[in-house]
Design a protein around this motif. Structure first.
Motif, PDB file in Angstrom:
ATOM      1  N   SER A  38       0.859  -1.190   0.000  1.00 46.88           N
ATOM      2  CA  SER A  38       0.000   0.000   0.000  1.00 46.88           C
ATOM      3  C   SER A  38       0.891   1.235   0.000  1.00 46.88           C
ATOM      4  CB  SER A  38      -0.929   0.011   1.210  1.00 46.88           C
ATOM      5  OG  SER A  38      -0.187   0.179   2.392  1.00 46.88           O
ATOM      6  N   ALA A  41      -0.771   7.727  -2.860  1.00 47.15           N
ATOM      7  CA  ALA A  41      -0.835   7.954  -4.296  1.00 47.15           C
ATOM      8  C   ALA A  41      -0.107   9.244  -4.666  1.00 47.15           C
ATOM      9  CB  ALA A  41      -2.284   8.037  -4.748  1.00 47.15           C
ATOM     10  N   VAL A  75      -3.596   4.175  -1.294  1.00 50.15           N
ATOM     11  CA  VAL A  75      -4.009   3.173  -2.273  1.00 50.15           C
ATOM     12  C   VAL A  75      -3.494   1.813  -1.826  1.00 50.15           C
ATOM     13  CG1 VAL A  75      -3.779   2.417  -4.665  1.00 50.15           C
ATOM     14  CG2 VAL A  75      -3.932   4.846  -4.147  1.00 50.15           C
ATOM     15  N   THR A  84      -9.025   2.515  -3.469  1.00 50.11           N
ATOM     16  CA  THR A  84      -8.696   3.860  -3.016  1.00 50.11           C
ATOM     17  C   THR A  84      -9.867   4.404  -2.193  1.00 50.11           C
ATOM     18  OG1 THR A  84      -9.573   4.851  -5.050  1.00 50.11           O
ATOM     19  CG2 THR A  84      -7.227   4.353  -5.012  1.00 50.11           C
TER      20      THR A  84
END
Length: 201
Positions: A38, A41, A75, A84
């Motif tokens: 993860s 973003a 994300v 998301t």
């Protein structure tokens, strides 16, 4: 399996936890941070609510995923399923109200995790069969007639142009998103919306 719980949130695969509507940014980020790979973003736009003179245009940009909020850009990927999160509109910017799920696959490649609502894998079955299985009324949604919304579920189904006729993207919304002053419903503004109006010319 990733399981949609309309009005509640999303149960993530492999025991990663549940993203619950109403969670603060830190809670949602912590849930996703436990997923290997993860990440935050990359900021690809600088569009923020303050840049829009009309709320309906901000709403459209937010729903389309181009309205940037630094607190809500975590994300997580589960195989080729990408998740998301985002907060809501006015007075809801600090609470989770939107989860987007996308199958990041070539047209003929199956998703590595099921994306299910009420036992129906939304990304595997033909789009028309999925639409028939959804509870409550459904209707075409913008930007194209190929999109489908199930307002009672807070669900917006989309597909990329592809030869295989199945859904590949979805947005699940909390029932209250904070955009009611401009919108007749969760997925459409009463006067129409365009997320780039007044921003890009």
């Amino acid at each position: 399996m990733l399981e949609l719980l309309p009005g509640i949130g999303v149960v993530l695969p492999a025991g990663a936890g549940t993203l619950r509507f109403g969670a603060a940014a830190e809670e949602a980020a912590a849930t996703l941070a436990a997923v290997p790979g993860s990440h935050r973003a990359r900021q690809c736009t600088t569009l923020i609510r303050a840049g829009y003179k009309q709320l309906r245009h901000a709403h459209d940009a937010w729903l389309g995923g181009i309205l940037f909020d630094r607190s809500w850009n975590t994300v997580a990927a589960f195989g080729n399923i990408v998740v998301t999160v985002a907060a809501g509109g006015p007075d809801r910017a600090d609470r989770l109200t939107l989860v987007t799920v996308e199958a990041n696959t070539p047209p003929d490649t199956p998703a590595t995790h099921a994306v299910a609502w009420d036992g129906v894998d939304l990304f595997v079955h033909p789009a028309q069969d999925v639409a028939a299985a959804l509870s409550g009324p459904t209707r075409p949604s913008s930007p194209t007639a190929d999109d489908l919304t199930a307002p009672q579920l807070g669900l917006w189904l989309r597909r990329k142009p592809r030869p295989v006729d199945r859904w590949s993207q979805l947005t699940l919304l909390d029932t209250t998103t904070g955009w009611e002053p401009c919108c007749t419903g969760t997925f459409a503004c009463s006067e129409g919306g365009d997320g780039l109006v007044g921003i890009l010319r």
